[in-house]
Design an enzyme around this catalytic site. Sequence first.
Site, PDB file in Angstrom:
ATOM      1  N   ASP A 226       0.847  -1.193   0.000  1.00 44.52           N
ATOM      2  CA  ASP A 226       0.000   0.000   0.000  1.00 44.52           C
ATOM      3  C   ASP A 226       0.894   1.258   0.000  1.00 44.52           C
ATOM      4  O   ASP A 226       1.870   1.316  -0.723  1.00 44.52           O
ATOM      5  CB  ASP A 226      -0.953  -0.043   1.212  1.00 44.52           C
ATOM      6  N   TYR A 376      -3.719  10.931   0.494  1.00 46.22           N
ATOM      7  CA  TYR A 376      -4.147  10.675  -0.893  1.00 46.22           C
ATOM      8  C   TYR A 376      -4.090  11.949  -1.705  1.00 46.22           C
ATOM      9  O   TYR A 376      -3.704  11.945  -2.872  1.00 46.22           O
ATOM     10  CB  TYR A 376      -5.557  10.083  -0.920  1.00 46.22           C
ATOM     11  N   HIS A 433      -4.648  -7.868   0.094  1.00 49.67           N
ATOM     12  CA  HIS A 433      -3.940  -6.594   0.173  1.00 49.67           C
ATOM     13  C   HIS A 433      -3.119  -6.417   1.451  1.00 49.67           C
ATOM     14  O   HIS A 433      -2.093  -5.765   1.440  1.00 49.67           O
ATOM     15  CB  HIS A 433      -4.985  -5.473   0.065  1.00 49.67           C
TER      16      HIS A 433
END
Length: 457
Positions: A226, A376, A433
Amino acid sequence: MLLEVVLALVIGALLYQFFFKRKDETLPVGDGWWGPGTRTDKEEEEDIRPFKIETTEEELNDLFRRLDQTRFSEPLEGSRFNYGFNSTHLRKVVSYWRSGFNWRKQLDILNQYPHYKTKIEGIDIHFVHVKPVNLPAGRTAKPIIMVHGWPGSFYEFYKMIPLLTDPASHGLSDEHVFEVICPSIPGYGFSEASHKQGCNSVAVARVFYKLMLRLGFREFYAQGGDWGSLVCTNLAQIAPSHVKGLHLNMVMASAASLPQLLSILLGQRFPGLFGFQDEDVRRMFPFLKKVFYHIVKESGYMHIQATKPDTAGCSLNDSPVGLAAYILEKFSTWTDEEFRDHEDGGLERKFSLDDLLTNVMIYWLTGSIVSSMRFYKENVGKGIGVAKHEKIPVKVPTGIASFPNELVHCPLFWAKKKYVNIVSFNYMPRGGHFGAFEEPEMLAKDILQFVGKLEQK
Ligand SMILES: *[C@@H]1O[C@H](CO)[C@@H](O)[C@H](O)[C@H]1NC(C)=O
């Protein structure tokens, strides 16, 4: 078909010119300051302070009061997790949180490893630092920095830490023993959030690079999935002579080169042309369904967080139940997309509620969801493929553990465009993930074999 190929060739050639003319540049280390107000000339305090996670009764009572006051909505009939977190199931999770979950016990687990804080570039950086217990005589520990992502935390690595710092006691070879450093990304958990705009992955990589130097490590390994994957990649780019090896369990490859576009169009029919294994074909094709629609369906959160994190984050920071639903939905779908069809989101198939809620508590108690979402905006808010680091190849030896349920599969052929020195690329038999959290042993073994390969050379 012919038309598609011609079109792809033209578009691809243009994009290739634009993005992928490989320049042999390195990424400058740069400098930054993320504290409040204006930077003072005063030299930065470099002391490393021991830290313990502590919670007051007041904080817990406030949490319980909010849990008790939750206003739930009813799920649609038969919707399971397809509309997001099934709120009937959410009631069950919250009831456990309120009356079964023992935070004091989790605190002991969290504090079993030594925590520290130190100021870097104006903000307090938190990290866990674990030294080996049974280091065989004559052997030195290998430092490794492991970086988490969103919506995770340093806690994701807790089951892996003993496997790396004390492999012999866990049935693993003790040829390589590690000293593990798990920092919190600024604005995540116990690391202070940046007070200034622009604290992106390159800035965080630099902060962690300074952290490793401050701890006395001139050479170290770096591991992440990630955001951790991007931060460690940037770390390898700004400090290639310090990072001995880069191990990733997620690769963010931009698919904007001509060969990549061709591999999307032709890969299913002519896998050999692109070095695709059967497993690549299984994971990527039909491309529209397996990759394209999947990204569209699952990336709404990213668009929100890359544009208006503070708005969406406002309610999450105010409601523990909203926060838990938002975070835990990811631990359901990103572990296995088929979990959307389970009434309970399959949450406890791979994780315990105790572990999941501990991660939520780290966000809740530190009030860090908004600052975590801002990452982000800092990283992709200006678009994908525009930042300098995205155009610079990574030369540090790289190992990739590719989990089958990762959000987007990146085949070796794509990864090589960015990581030009891949020494190990392995298809994991299961897992998604959250590799470290979900399959700690599998990931630890992959790191051990990767380091083994490098140290042999
Ligand atoms: C939500 O989950 C519960 C199990 O916790 C289940 O009984 C219920 O049917 C689910 N609701 C929907 C709409 O899927």
